[in-house]
Motif scaffolding. Structure first.
Motif, PDB file in Angstrom:
ATOM      1  N   ASP A  13      47.498 -46.795 -14.551  1.00 42.71           N
ATOM      2  CA  ASP A  13      46.765 -46.922 -15.815  1.00 42.71           C
ATOM      3  C   ASP A  13      47.177 -48.159 -16.606  1.00 42.71           C
ATOM      4  O   ASP A  13      46.574 -48.458 -17.632  1.00 42.71           O
ATOM      5  CB  ASP A  13      46.897 -45.646 -16.668  1.00 42.71           C
ATOM      6  CG  ASP A  13      48.326 -45.186 -16.794  1.00 42.71           C
ATOM      7  OD1 ASP A  13      49.234 -46.001 -16.515  1.00 42.71           O
ATOM      8  OD2 ASP A  13      48.541 -44.016 -17.152  1.00 42.71           O
ATOM      9  N   ASP A  14      48.180 -48.883 -16.155  1.00 44.58           N
ATOM     10  CA  ASP A  14      48.596 -50.089 -16.882  1.00 44.58           C
ATOM     11  C   ASP A  14      47.967 -51.330 -16.231  1.00 44.58           C
ATOM     12  O   ASP A  14      48.336 -51.708 -15.115  1.00 44.58           O
ATOM     13  CB  ASP A  14      50.124 -50.198 -16.856  1.00 44.58           C
ATOM     14  CG  ASP A  14      50.623 -51.293 -17.779  1.00 44.58           C
ATOM     15  OD1 ASP A  14      49.844 -52.242 -18.036  1.00 44.58           O
ATOM     16  OD2 ASP A  14      51.773 -51.208 -18.242  1.00 44.58           O
ATOM     17  N   LEU A  17      50.385 -54.005 -15.039  1.00 43.76           N
ATOM     18  CA  LEU A  17      51.088 -53.702 -13.788  1.00 43.76           C
ATOM     19  C   LEU A  17      50.154 -53.987 -12.602  1.00 43.76           C
ATOM     20  O   LEU A  17      50.568 -54.542 -11.580  1.00 43.76           O
ATOM     21  CB  LEU A  17      51.557 -52.247 -13.761  1.00 43.76           C
ATOM     22  CG  LEU A  17      52.608 -52.006 -12.690  1.00 43.76           C
ATOM     23  CD1 LEU A  17      53.986 -52.405 -13.186  1.00 43.76           C
ATOM     24  CD2 LEU A  17      52.633 -50.565 -12.247  1.00 43.76           C
ATOM     25  N   GLN A  58      52.297 -40.942 -12.524  1.00 46.73           N
ATOM     26  CA  GLN A  58      51.944 -40.463 -13.859  1.00 46.73           C
ATOM     27  C   GLN A  58      50.805 -41.316 -14.424  1.00 46.73           C
ATOM     28  O   GLN A  58      51.041 -42.395 -14.949  1.00 46.73           O
ATOM     29  CB  GLN A  58      53.177 -40.524 -14.776  1.00 46.73           C
ATOM     30  CG  GLN A  58      53.023 -39.761 -16.073  1.00 46.73           C
ATOM     31  CD  GLN A  58      52.802 -38.260 -15.853  1.00 46.73           C
ATOM     32  OE1 GLN A  58      53.551 -37.622 -15.143  1.00 46.73           O
ATOM     33  NE2 GLN A  58      51.746 -37.727 -16.463  1.00 46.73           N
ATOM     34  N   LEU A  59      49.596 -40.811 -14.285  1.00 47.24           N
ATOM     35  CA  LEU A  59      48.436 -41.536 -14.825  1.00 47.24           C
ATOM     36  C   LEU A  59      48.169 -41.048 -16.245  1.00 47.24           C
ATOM     37  O   LEU A  59      48.700 -40.006 -16.665  1.00 47.24           O
ATOM     38  CB  LEU A  59      47.206 -41.311 -13.947  1.00 47.24           C
ATOM     39  CG  LEU A  59      47.264 -41.878 -12.523  1.00 47.24           C
ATOM     40  CD1 LEU A  59      46.046 -41.431 -11.729  1.00 47.24           C
ATOM     41  CD2 LEU A  59      47.344 -43.394 -12.547  1.00 47.24           C
ATOM     42  N   GLU A  60      47.348 -41.768 -16.966  1.00 46.07           N
ATOM     43  CA  GLU A  60      46.974 -41.392 -18.338  1.00 46.07           C
ATOM     44  C   GLU A  60      46.414 -39.964 -18.350  1.00 46.07           C
ATOM     45  O   GLU A  60      46.676 -39.184 -19.248  1.00 46.07           O
ATOM     46  CB  GLU A  60      45.904 -42.392 -18.835  1.00 46.07           C
ATOM     47  CG  GLU A  60      45.666 -42.370 -20.306  1.00 46.07           C
ATOM     48  CD  GLU A  60      46.798 -43.016 -21.114  1.00 46.07           C
ATOM     49  OE1 GLU A  60      47.422 -43.954 -20.608  1.00 46.07           O
ATOM     50  OE2 GLU A  60      47.044 -42.552 -22.246  1.00 46.07           O
ATOM     51  N   GLY A  85      58.432 -43.713 -11.926  1.00 49.77           N
ATOM     52  CA  GLY A  85      59.424 -44.252 -12.855  1.00 49.77           C
ATOM     53  C   GLY A  85      60.777 -43.620 -12.571  1.00 49.77           C
ATOM     54  O   GLY A  85      60.871 -42.616 -11.855  1.00 49.77           O
ATOM     55  N   HIS A  86      61.823 -44.213 -13.118  1.00 53.05           N
ATOM     56  CA  HIS A  86      63.153 -43.613 -12.970  1.00 53.05           C
ATOM     57  C   HIS A  86      63.128 -42.216 -13.562  1.00 53.05           C
ATOM     58  O   HIS A  86      62.483 -41.958 -14.561  1.00 53.05           O
ATOM     59  CB  HIS A  86      64.190 -44.444 -13.743  1.00 53.05           C
ATOM     60  CG  HIS A  86      64.610 -45.658 -12.985  1.00 53.05           C
ATOM     61  ND1 HIS A  86      65.119 -45.593 -11.722  1.00 53.05           N
ATOM     62  CD2 HIS A  86      64.590 -46.969 -13.318  1.00 53.05           C
ATOM     63  CE1 HIS A  86      65.413 -46.809 -11.310  1.00 53.05           C
ATOM     64  NE2 HIS A  86      65.074 -47.673 -12.268  1.00 53.05           N
ATOM     65  N   SER A  88      61.873 -39.637 -12.180  1.00 53.19           N
ATOM     66  CA  SER A  88      60.863 -38.739 -11.621  1.00 53.19           C
ATOM     67  C   SER A  88      60.942 -38.718 -10.092  1.00 53.19           C
ATOM     68  O   SER A  88      59.944 -38.571  -9.413  1.00 53.19           O
ATOM     69  CB  SER A  88      59.464 -39.106 -12.117  1.00 53.19           C
ATOM     70  OG  SER A  88      59.305 -40.484 -12.133  1.00 53.19           O
ATOM     71  N   LYS A 106      59.782 -47.641 -10.211  1.00 51.83           N
ATOM     72  CA  LYS A 106      59.614 -48.694 -11.217  1.00 51.83           C
ATOM     73  C   LYS A 106      60.969 -48.954 -11.858  1.00 51.83           C
ATOM     74  O   LYS A 106      61.729 -47.988 -12.035  1.00 51.83           O
ATOM     75  CB  LYS A 106      58.635 -48.236 -12.300  1.00 51.83           C
ATOM     76  CG  LYS A 106      57.188 -48.345 -11.920  1.00 51.83           C
ATOM     77  CD  LYS A 106      56.375 -47.923 -13.130  1.00 51.83           C
ATOM     78  CE  LYS A 106      54.920 -47.731 -12.789  1.00 51.83           C
ATOM     79  NZ  LYS A 106      54.167 -47.141 -13.900  1.00 51.83           N
ATOM     80  N   PRO A 107      61.315 -50.145 -12.284  1.00 50.20           N
ATOM     81  CA  PRO A 107      60.514 -51.353 -12.129  1.00 50.20           C
ATOM     82  C   PRO A 107      60.397 -51.751 -10.659  1.00 50.20           C
ATOM     83  O   PRO A 107      61.343 -51.564  -9.891  1.00 50.20           O
ATOM     84  CB  PRO A 107      61.298 -52.392 -12.939  1.00 50.20           C
ATOM     85  CG  PRO A 107      62.691 -51.872 -13.003  1.00 50.20           C
ATOM     86  CD  PRO A 107      62.597 -50.405 -12.951  1.00 50.20           C
ATOM     87  N   LEU A 108      59.217 -52.272 -10.311  1.00 53.44           N
ATOM     88  CA  LEU A 108      58.957 -52.549  -8.897  1.00 53.44           C
ATOM     89  C   LEU A 108      59.783 -53.724  -8.390  1.00 53.44           C
ATOM     90  O   LEU A 108      59.836 -54.773  -9.033  1.00 53.44           O
ATOM     91  CB  LEU A 108      57.474 -52.856  -8.693  1.00 53.44           C
ATOM     92  CG  LEU A 108      56.499 -51.712  -8.996  1.00 53.44           C
ATOM     93  CD1 LEU A 108      55.075 -52.195  -8.831  1.00 53.44           C
ATOM     94  CD2 LEU A 108      56.756 -50.514  -8.096  1.00 53.44           C
ATOM     95  N   PHE A 110      59.562 -56.237  -5.724  1.00 56.47           N
ATOM     96  CA  PHE A 110      58.467 -56.666  -4.855  1.00 56.47           C
ATOM     97  C   PHE A 110      58.899 -56.985  -3.432  1.00 56.47           C
ATOM     98  O   PHE A 110      58.089 -56.896  -2.517  1.00 56.47           O
ATOM     99  CB  PHE A 110      57.697 -57.832  -5.495  1.00 56.47           C
ATOM    100  CG  PHE A 110      56.796 -57.354  -6.592  1.00 56.47           C
ATOM    101  CD1 PHE A 110      55.638 -56.653  -6.287  1.00 56.47           C
ATOM    102  CD2 PHE A 110      57.115 -57.542  -7.921  1.00 56.47           C
ATOM    103  CE1 PHE A 110      54.813 -56.161  -7.286  1.00 56.47           C
ATOM    104  CE2 PHE A 110      56.301 -57.054  -8.927  1.00 56.47           C
ATOM    105  CZ  PHE A 110      55.146 -56.362  -8.611  1.00 56.47           C
TER     106      PHE A 110
ATOM    107  N   HIS B  59      57.845 -44.980 -21.691  1.00 56.41           N
ATOM    108  CA  HIS B  59      58.170 -44.855 -20.258  1.00 56.41           C
ATOM    109  C   HIS B  59      57.340 -45.856 -19.436  1.00 56.41           C
ATOM    110  O   HIS B  59      57.859 -46.527 -18.546  1.00 56.41           O
ATOM    111  CB  HIS B  59      57.891 -43.420 -19.807  1.00 56.41           C
ATOM    112  CG  HIS B  59      58.301 -43.154 -18.397  1.00 56.41           C
ATOM    113  ND1 HIS B  59      59.607 -42.936 -18.042  1.00 56.41           N
ATOM    114  CD2 HIS B  59      57.589 -43.096 -17.245  1.00 56.41           C
ATOM    115  CE1 HIS B  59      59.680 -42.746 -16.741  1.00 56.41           C
ATOM    116  NE2 HIS B  59      58.457 -42.843 -16.239  1.00 56.41           N
ATOM    117  N   GLY B  63      58.667 -49.378 -17.349  1.00 63.18           N
ATOM    118  CA  GLY B  63      58.411 -49.691 -15.932  1.00 63.18           C
ATOM    119  C   GLY B  63      57.748 -51.039 -15.760  1.00 63.18           C
ATOM    120  O   GLY B  63      58.136 -51.850 -14.902  1.00 63.18           O
ATOM    121  N   THR B  67      59.176 -54.573 -14.243  1.00 60.56           N
ATOM    122  CA  THR B  67      58.504 -55.185 -13.096  1.00 60.56           C
ATOM    123  C   THR B  67      58.234 -56.675 -13.361  1.00 60.56           C
ATOM    124  O   THR B  67      58.276 -57.489 -12.441  1.00 60.56           O
ATOM    125  CB  THR B  67      57.181 -54.419 -12.809  1.00 60.56           C
ATOM    126  OG1 THR B  67      57.508 -53.057 -12.563  1.00 60.56           O
ATOM    127  CG2 THR B  67      56.449 -54.987 -11.616  1.00 60.56           C
TER     128      THR B  67
END
Lengths: 464, 124
Positions: A13-14, A17, A58-60, A85-86, A88, A106-108, A110, B59, B63, B67
């Motif tokens: 949802d970001d 990202l 975790q989506l919106e 995410g951390h 989860s 996350k954070p990814l 790459f 949260h 993330g 990234t």
């Protein structure tokens, strides 16, 4: 032509990202689609089949674990990598239990994501290949053989009948008709199926090595025999020995094989003792055995010993209806092998394939389909992909040039009655029109010659 | 749960030459710009004491900023997430201010090279 670029679908949802993921994925040479919700994802999946789905846990709209089984149902071969995410990780483990391929935090990172994506793409290709091979295998009609034409159905029946016996079988057929496949089918249907199947292609073995290749040799038996070698006849113990192109074997080797067929005893070159083996022999040739016997290329006794049962495979041009089945089968196999998406043959192309006379038989068709798949990225095999020898062929399967030549030859070759007339006139002329002398010359009785003269309406002044 | 806030605008599609560093820098600047809007949204959520939504947003930002390798911002947002979990409005407010400050600093840091470049050209 290059392989199609794998598409990676990311659901997060970001949008920022998504953009950084897209930036990296494009750097790795893959294509990327980003969507922000499950609704957008299903809409996208109507148009695009991705190689991988990267799914944020975790989506919106809420937790996305429930989407994993639905995705697996919709796209069984597509690996789903969860983005979490951390904190989860437990949820990520749950998602793996529900069918996800892996998860990344996350954070990814790459570099790690790149490794995971490459691994998942390979996994996707392999599972696609396995499915395609399985689908192709299901299309075979009889132990790897494809074809439902009457001659093939007869061949299957004969194979099933002879397989449980230990009778030697001679398989006859033009090159590319599936002689080895037939031999394998006999082996698979026999009580020896758990034993070895050893195929020997005689012309491929150098003349001076054939005896040692067939019967083996002891260490030091001859110059260069540095190690003991177990021959094909012994290797096939408890199974089947398939001897291909038997007419290409030396007369002497044929004699030795004949002795082996009669005694089932193997003695390695240079060995002091011999060994009994239990081997069923199936042989094959693409030549006419009777003609080869006359030409002293095939021993008569060897031929009779081999041909307890003869299975004659018909050329592809006589297998009506099988060309379509075989084309589709080879298309599936080659698409899986070369990871291509070609899955059908256009109606026009199929008509041409069916009209062609296939001098190289099934093998030629297999190579043609394989070639079309390798050099094209289309989803359908079309007329443009076929070689000119097929596109220029006339409906009866012969090339235009050949057809014209056939017409000329037809005019040149006289009929039997014309030849008979010519022979009789010639004989009469040589024998001063004496019918008894001409009849003797032609090997006929006087009465037969008179009857033929009358039938052919030959008018001369005969001497009776 | 209130999730009626507008999702941030997607980054502008812009054509770049083959210079991938330019592309990456552009993505970071766009993100930083949008981050300020996202923090303003969080502030409004604080007014309605919607701690769950603040925690969720924090949260997500944690993330994404991590990234983008914006490690200081990610650490600061992690504190914001913890403050939201403990439902402490003062701590949340302080954390938001700290994040805004870091974002502004990062923006400034990133605009400096082009600012110096422009000044050099004007001087010449």
């Amino acid at each position: 032509m290059s392989k199609p670029v794998p598409v990676i679908l990311t659901v997060d949802d970001d949008p920022h990202l998504l953009s950084i993921i897209e930036y990296n994925i494009n750097q790795w040479g893959y294509s990327h689609c980003g969507v922000q919700s499950s609704v957008e994802m299903w809409n996208k999946l109507k148009k695009v089949i991705p190689s991988i789905v990267l799914l944020d846990i975790q989506l919106e709209e809420g937790n996305s674990i429930a989407l994993v089984p639905q995705l697996k149902k919709h796209l069984p071969n597509v690996p789903v990598i969860m983005i979490t995410g951390h904190g989860s990780i437990e949820t990520a483990v749950k998602s793996i239990k529900s069918g996800a391929y892996d998860y990344i935090c996350k954070p990814l990172d790459f570099e790690r994501l790149h490794i995971e994506v490459d691994k998942a793409i390979r996994h996707n290709h392999l599972s696609l290949q396995v499915r395609a091979f399985e689908s192709a295998r299901r299309k075979t009609d009889f132990h790897g053989m494809v074809g439902r034409s009457k001659p093939m159905r007869n061949a299957y029946r004969l194979i099933e009948t002879v397989a449980p016996t230990d009778a030697t079988v001679l398989v006859l057929g033009e090159t590319g008709t599936g002689k080895e496949l037939t031999a394998r089918a006999i082996h698979e249907c026999s009580n020896r199926s758990s034993g070895p199947f050893i195929a020997v292609n005689a012309p491929a073995i150098p003349h001076e090595l054939i005896e040692s290749a067939l019967f083996g040799h002891e260490k030091g038996a001859f110059t260069g025999a540095y190690q003991k070698h177990i021959g094909f006849c012994e290797q096939a113990d408890g199974g089947t020995l398939f001897l291909d192109e038997i007419c290409e074997m030396d007369y002497e080797v044929q004699a030795k094989l004949l002795r082996f067929l009669q005694s089932h005893v193997v003695q390695r070159v240079g060995a002091k003792s011999s060994k009994n083996v239990d081997v069923r022999v199936i042989a094959a040739t693409n030549l006419n055995p009777e003609i080869q016997i006359k030409k002293d290329r095939l021993r008569k006794d060897f031929f009779y010993r081999l041909s307890m049962i003869t299975i004659e495979l018909v050329p592809l041009r006589q297998r009506h209806g099988d060309i379509e089945l075989l084309s589709r089968y080879f298309l599936d196999m080659a698409a899986a092998k070369y990871a291509k998406s070609m899955s059908s043959v256009s109606d026009e192309a199929m008509k041409l394939l069916e009209a062609y006379d296939w001098p190289g038989n099934v093998r030629q068709l297999e190579h043609l389909v394989g070639q079309a798949i390798i050099i094209n990225n289309s989803t359908q095999l079309t007329v443009e992909m076929l070689p000119s020898e097929i596109t220029c062929a006339t409906p009866n399967g012969t090339n235009n040039d050949n057809r014209q030549l056939d017409e000329v030859v037809k005019k040149l070759v006289p009929s039997i009655s014309e030849m008979e007339r010519w022979l009789i006139l010639h004989a009469l002329e040589l024998n001063s029109d004496s019918v008894p002398a001409a009849a003797k010359h032609l090997g006929l009785s006087d009465a037969t010659l008179y009857r033929k003269i009358k039938k052919l309406k030959i008018s001369r002044t005969f001497v009776k | 749960m209130e999730n009626n806030e507008k999702t941030p605008n997607p980054p502008n599609q812009q054509c770049f030459s083959d210079n991938s560093e330019d592309m990456f820098a552009h993505l970071v600047v766009e993100y930083l710009q949008d981050l300020l809007s996202q923090l303003a949204v969080i502030r409004r959520k604080l007014e309605t004491s919607d701690y769950a939504a603040i925690k969720k947003d924090a949260h997500r930002i944690k993330g994404t900023s991590g990234t983008f390798q914006l490690c200081d911002i990610a650490r600061s947002v992690a504190e914001l997430e913890l403050s939201a979990e403990s439902q402490d409005p003062d701590a949340i407010n302080t954390a938001i201010k700290a994040v805004v400050h870091l974002v502004e600093m990062e923006k400034l840091k990133r605009s400096l090279p082009s600012f110096i470049d422009k000044s050099e050209r004007v001087r010449r």
